[in-house]
Every structure is written in C-alpha cells, then in structure tokens.
Design a protein around this motif. Structure first.
Motif, mmCIF file in Angstrom:
data_model
loop_
_atom_site.group_PDB
_atom_site.id
_atom_site.type_symbol
_atom_site.label_atom_id
_atom_site.label_comp_id
_atom_site.label_asym_id
_atom_site.label_seq_id
_atom_site.Cartn_x
_atom_site.Cartn_y
_atom_site.Cartn_z
ATOM 1 N N MET A 258 -3.360 19.384 -0.026
ATOM 2 C CA MET A 258 -4.244 18.292 -0.368
ATOM 3 C C MET A 258 -3.564 16.944 -0.142
ATOM 4 S SD MET A 258 -7.293 18.048 -1.562
ATOM 5 C CE MET A 258 -8.376 17.064 -2.461
ATOM 6 N N ALA A 259 -2.280 16.869 -0.275
ATOM 7 C CA ALA A 259 -1.538 15.622 -0.126
ATOM 8 C C ALA A 259 -1.635 15.062 1.293
ATOM 9 C CB ALA A 259 -0.086 15.822 -0.523
ATOM 10 N N PRO A 260 -1.554 15.872 2.368
ATOM 11 C CA PRO A 260 -1.670 15.295 3.710
ATOM 12 C C PRO A 260 -3.041 14.669 3.955
ATOM 13 C CG PRO A 260 -0.805 17.554 3.860
ATOM 14 C CD PRO A 260 -1.184 17.300 2.442
ATOM 15 N N PHE A 261 -4.107 15.302 3.470
ATOM 16 C CA PHE A 261 -5.443 14.730 3.650
ATOM 17 C C PHE A 261 -5.611 13.422 2.868
ATOM 18 C CE2 PHE A 261 -6.322 19.299 4.470
ATOM 19 C CZ PHE A 261 -6.687 19.159 5.793
ATOM 20 N N GLU A 262 -5.016 13.381 1.694
ATOM 21 C CA GLU A 262 -5.081 12.170 0.870
ATOM 22 C C GLU A 262 -4.316 11.027 1.548
ATOM 23 O OE1 GLU A 262 -3.656 10.797 -3.529
ATOM 24 O OE2 GLU A 262 -4.438 12.836 -3.314
ATOM 25 N N ALA A 263 -3.195 11.321 2.146
ATOM 26 C CA ALA A 263 -2.409 10.301 2.853
ATOM 27 C C ALA A 263 -3.179 9.795 4.076
ATOM 28 C CB ALA A 263 -1.059 10.876 3.269
ATOM 29 N N ILE A 264 -3.791 10.724 4.813
ATOM 30 C CA ILE A 264 -4.593 10.322 5.981
ATOM 31 C C ILE A 264 -5.768 9.454 5.539
ATOM 32 C CG2 ILE A 264 -6.109 11.201 7.811
ATOM 33 C CD1 ILE A 264 -4.210 13.624 8.027
ATOM 34 N N TYR A 265 -6.411 9.838 4.437
ATOM 35 C CA TYR A 265 -7.533 9.063 3.911
ATOM 36 C C TYR A 265 -7.097 7.636 3.548
ATOM 37 C CZ TYR A 265 -11.061 7.416 0.637
ATOM 38 O OH TYR A 265 -11.980 6.663 -0.013
ATOM 39 N N ARG A 266 -5.975 7.505 2.847
ATOM 40 C CA ARG A 266 -5.478 6.178 2.435
ATOM 41 C C ARG A 266 -5.131 5.313 3.639
ATOM 42 N NH1 ARG A 266 -1.446 7.888 -2.376
ATOM 43 N NH2 ARG A 266 -3.045 8.539 -3.854
ATOM 44 N N VAL A 267 -4.442 5.892 4.613
ATOM 45 C CA VAL A 267 -4.065 5.140 5.816
ATOM 46 C C VAL A 267 -5.316 4.714 6.574
ATOM 47 C CG1 VAL A 267 -2.933 5.308 8.069
ATOM 48 C CG2 VAL A 267 -1.781 6.195 6.035
ATOM 49 N N GLY A 268 -6.281 5.628 6.718
ATOM 50 C CA GLY A 268 -7.535 5.294 7.400
ATOM 51 C C GLY A 268 -8.303 4.200 6.669
ATOM 52 N N ARG A 269 -8.347 4.286 5.351
ATOM 53 C CA ARG A 269 -9.027 3.274 4.543
ATOM 54 C C ARG A 269 -8.332 1.914 4.681
ATOM 55 N NH1 ARG A 269 -8.737 4.321 -1.496
ATOM 56 N NH2 ARG A 269 -6.763 3.295 -1.139
ATOM 57 N N ASP A 270 -7.019 1.883 4.669
ATOM 58 C CA ASP A 270 -6.268 0.636 4.814
ATOM 59 C C ASP A 270 -6.512 0.001 6.186
ATOM 60 O OD1 ASP A 270 -5.264 0.881 2.288
ATOM 61 O OD2 ASP A 270 -3.293 1.640 2.915
ATOM 62 N N ILE A 271 -6.520 0.832 7.223
ATOM 63 C CA ILE A 271 -6.783 0.311 8.576
ATOM 64 C C ILE A 271 -8.195 -0.249 8.654
ATOM 65 C CG2 ILE A 271 -7.105 0.987 10.990
ATOM 66 C CD1 ILE A 271 -4.760 2.958 10.588
ATOM 67 N N LEU A 272 -9.152 0.465 8.113
ATOM 68 C CA LEU A 272 -10.541 0.003 8.120
ATOM 69 C C LEU A 272 -10.692 -1.301 7.330
ATOM 70 C CD1 LEU A 272 -13.342 0.703 9.148
ATOM 71 C CD2 LEU A 272 -13.740 1.946 7.023
ATOM 72 N N GLU A 273 -10.048 -1.420 6.199
ATOM 73 C CA GLU A 273 -10.088 -2.655 5.398
ATOM 74 C C GLU A 273 -9.530 -3.837 6.187
ATOM 75 O OE1 GLU A 273 -11.096 -3.675 2.248
ATOM 76 O OE2 GLU A 273 -12.231 -1.807 2.256
ATOM 77 N N ARG A 274 -8.441 -3.616 6.893
ATOM 78 C CA ARG A 274 -7.838 -4.694 7.692
ATOM 79 C C ARG A 274 -8.744 -5.126 8.841
ATOM 80 N NH1 ARG A 274 -1.369 -3.572 7.994
ATOM 81 N NH2 ARG A 274 -1.087 -3.306 5.752
ATOM 82 N N LEU A 275 -9.515 -4.197 9.375
ATOM 83 C CA LEU A 275 -10.439 -4.533 10.454
ATOM 84 C C LEU A 275 -11.697 -5.231 9.934
ATOM 85 C CD1 LEU A 275 -10.262 -1.278 12.615
ATOM 86 C CD2 LEU A 275 -9.344 -3.532 13.211
#
Length: 137
Positions: free
Chosen positions: A1-18
């Motif tokens: 579950m931790a790898p999916f959560e990390a991918i989700y956070r990174v994706g969310r951060d990238i989307l927020e910056r865009l």
C-alpha cells in the motif's frame, strides 16, 4: 500500500503545481491573458469628443498651464486671463491628460495626424481606463 500512496502524493503534488498558477486570485479584479501592447479592449472605455478626459494645455501667451476639466467648455488661462473656446484648444500644445477615474497621467496619441489636430486616444496605465475619439469613417 505504501508504494501506491507515494505515487498518489507525488502525482497530487505535480498536479497542484500545474494547476495553482491557473487558479483565480481574489485580489485581481480584472485579468487578461493578452500582452498589454496587443490589447484591443480595456477595463473601462468611452468614445467621443464630449467624453474626452480632463486636459492641461500650454498657454501660447505666457506658457502657463491651462486646465480644462470638460472638453466642450472654454479654457481660461490663470495668468494672462485669456480665454480659449472648445474649438481652439486643438491649436494649443497639449501637456497632459488626466484619468477621470484615478487622476493619473494618461498616455495619449494620434492615429491620423493628417486628419485630426488633437489627441485621438488616451489610456491610463494605472487603472486601464481608455478613451477613444469617435471615428465615423
């Protein structure tokens, strides 16, 4: 579950910056994506000689500043007391035009120097107010 959560956070951060730069700012009331020099409309715009902003002319007699609040009224020199009617102000040297909204000095100019003697447009760099001489051709 931790790898999916990390991918989700990174994706969310990238989307927020865009997306963040594209969000509306409550402090900006008028916003345009066009380059200021290429804008064809402004925040507030009027047309016609009777709506010309207040102007300051140079007196040809004594070099004093003559303030004309209303474009269709006479202008009186404060030093030599000479009076200029609305039709002779085009023959006077225009010193500046004042924005009727924020009282800043306006940029002004002529588009057809061989047709008109006076200014044909004026724009306020502070509040984006714009005046245009009514063109009938």
């Amino acid at each position: 579950m931790a790898p999916f959560e990390a991918i989700y956070r990174v994706g969310r951060d990238i989307l927020e910056r865009l997306v963040n730069p594209l969000r509306a700012d409550e402090q900006i009331s008028q916003f345009t994506l066009s380059v200021p020099e290429a804008q064809t409309t402004t925040v507030d715009s009027v047309q016609g000689e009777r709506f010309r902003p207040p102007a300051v002319f140079r007196c040809p007699n004594c070099d004093a500043d003559i303030h004309q609040q209303q474009p269709l009224s006479d202008a009186d020199c404060p030093k030599c007391y000479r009076t200029f009617d609305q039709w002779t102000t085009d023959d006077l040297e225009l010193v500046r035009m004042t924005c009727p909204r924020c009282e800043s000095e306006m940029k002004h100019g002529r588009r057809h120097p061989k047709v008109f003697d006076g200014p044909e447009w004026a724009s306020c760099p502070s509040c984006q107010y714009h005046w245009d001489l009514d063109h009938w051709f």
